[in-house]
Every structure is written in structure tokens, then in C-alpha cells.
Design an enzyme around this catalytic site. Sequence first.
Site, short mmCIF file in Angstrom:
data_model
loop_
_atom_site.label_atom_id
_atom_site.label_comp_id
_atom_site.label_asym_id
_atom_site.label_seq_id
_atom_site.Cartn_x
_atom_site.Cartn_y
_atom_site.Cartn_z
N CYS A 154 5.93 -9.69 -0.99
CA CYS A 154 6.60 -8.59 -1.70
C CYS A 154 6.17 -8.73 -3.15
O CYS A 154 6.18 -9.84 -3.70
CB CYS A 154 8.11 -8.72 -1.56
SG CYS A 154 9.03 -7.63 -2.68
N CYS B 204 3.15 -2.09 -3.39
CA CYS B 204 4.39 -2.40 -2.69
C CYS B 204 4.04 -2.64 -1.23
O CYS B 204 3.49 -1.74 -0.58
CB CYS B 204 5.34 -1.20 -2.83
SG CYS B 204 6.86 -1.35 -1.89
N THR C 24 6.10 -2.98 1.24
CA THR C 24 6.99 -2.19 2.10
C THR C 24 6.48 -0.76 2.24
O THR C 24 6.43 -0.20 3.34
CB THR C 24 8.42 -2.19 1.52
OG1 THR C 24 8.79 -3.53 1.21
CG2 THR C 24 9.41 -1.60 2.49
N1 DGL Z 1 8.03 -4.62 -4.14
C1 DGL Z 1 8.16 -4.17 -2.82
C2 DGL Z 1 7.29 -4.86 -1.80
O1 DGL Z 1 6.23 -5.31 -2.16
C3 DGL Z 1 9.43 -3.67 -2.23
C4 DGL Z 1 10.68 -4.04 -2.75
C5 DGL Z 1 11.84 -3.23 -2.25
O2 DGL Z 1 12.03 -2.15 -2.79
O3 DGL Z 1 12.57 -3.71 -1.36
O4 DGL Z 1 7.62 -4.93 -0.67
#
Ligand code: DGL
EC number: 5.1.1.3
Length: 264
Positions: A186, A72, A74
Site C-alpha cells: 500500500c 494506489c 487498491t
Molecule cells: N494508498 C492506497 C494503496 O496503495 C490505498 C489506501 C486506502 O485508501 O485504503 O492501496
Amino acid sequence: MSPVGVFDSGVGGLSVLAALRAELPHENFVYFADTAYAPYGERGDAYVIERSRAVVEHLLREHGIKALVVACNTATTAAIHLLRADHPDLPIVGLEPGLKPAVASSRTGHISVLATRGTLASAKYANLRASFAGSADVRPVPCDGLVKAIEGFDSAGIAALSERYMAEAGPFGDGPGEVDTVVLGCTHYPLVKEELGKHAPATLRFIDTGVPVAQQTRRLLASAGRLADGTGAAGNLLLQSSGDVAVLEAAAARWLGLSATATA
Ligand code: DGL
């Protein structure tokens, strides 16, 4: 054999898991989707740090993971330095938007980065941009709502938001001033690459970092002496979720053709 732990706010990290399983077929994996607390990307650092710590504690306590992949962007930008400080003996790999390969492959020098608002606002992203953008024009496109639509299997929402954010990311092409490379910053977005691609010419390059992350995981496991040697039970996958595990299983089957032993 201890598994490698992989986590994301939801189903997005499955795009990374696919690359991990291809690169490391002898490893066992446990994938944790923090669905009950998703999305992370529009909620601020304190929230993401608290959730990331809770998930890692769970993976260590319940599964004795031997390495961790924060699948992830984030969570990586908000929390990876703290996770490394909390667990100095645990090999940890994170994800960040693939700006470096994007700049290297762009011919027009115009690149758009699709990511969550949290990732694009982070100091880590600012550093990444300062280190690798050079003279390239790098346009941030925060894709509010897209993760939620993907988590909810909301086809109409995915289609509408893909059109909107690709319009913001363009104009596309190989001519002067046109964007020829889009970074999927993301881990949810590679799951809807086909939908995003409907709004761009076939020549547009999409960059995601699943494969390099899998290769880095192999390197870290090897240097820690924790790489599976191919003997014993291997290649197992356990899917877990803080929400409805059936949703995670459905996403794994729908987007990646993965099946697994799932537990709540
Ligand atoms: N899949 C996640 C990323 O790579 C985050 C998505 C989220 O929960 O906003 O940032």
C-alpha cells in the site's frame, strides 16, 4: 507542457511521486489526493471504481494529463483495466505489491505482505501470488485502520497499529521459518517505514515499488513520444485534493520535504 497525473486515495501516493520526480525531473506533475473519499481499502470494488473514474475524468478535463500513474495498489487492483478501456490513448501505469522482487530477494522463503484488505482480497493479487510466489510462504497481513491513522497524522494510532501488524507479520530473522522480507503493498506504508521498522531487526528487507514504477513510467512516456525534452517550463508540481489541500501540503512537507503550488 502537459503534466503527468498521479492519484491516490490520499497522501500515500506521495511516496510514489517522490520516486517519479527523481526519475523524471523534467516532467510536470499534478497529484490528486481523493481525501474526501478515503480510505479506499476497506470499501469494496464498486466504490473504488467509481472514484477512480471520477478522478481520472477530472485530471483529463482540468489538466489535460499526458499520462497517468495510479499511485494506489487498491485502485490499481480494482479499476486499472477499466481505466485503460475508458482511455485507450492514455499511457497508464499502476502499482501492485512487489511480490516478484520479494521472492527474488528472500533467503528464508518466508515473506509477509502488508496491504489493504481490498488489495489482498482481489483477483489480481491472487494471480500475482500464483505467478510469483513459487514455493515461498507468503503471508497476507491486512492492515485495517493504518491508512486512516496516516491520513489523520495520528502518531499514537500509527505506533499502535504498526506494532500490531508487524507482530502479525513476524517472527522476523534470517533463520529457518523466519520472515526476512516484508512487502509494503500500500503506498501509504512507505511513509511510516521507520515506525514499522522499530518492530523488526535491522536486517529485515522492506520492498516497495516506487522506483520500478517511476522507471516504467519513463518507458511508457518514451514509447508514446511524450517524454519531456528538458526545454520549457519543467519540474512543476501541483497538489490537489478533494478534501483539505492543506492536509496534503502538510503531508508532502512532513514526509517528503516537497513543496508545491497547491490549489483546492
Ligand atoms: N494508498 C492506497 C494503496 O496503495 C490505498 C489506501 C486506502 O485508501 O485504503 O492501496
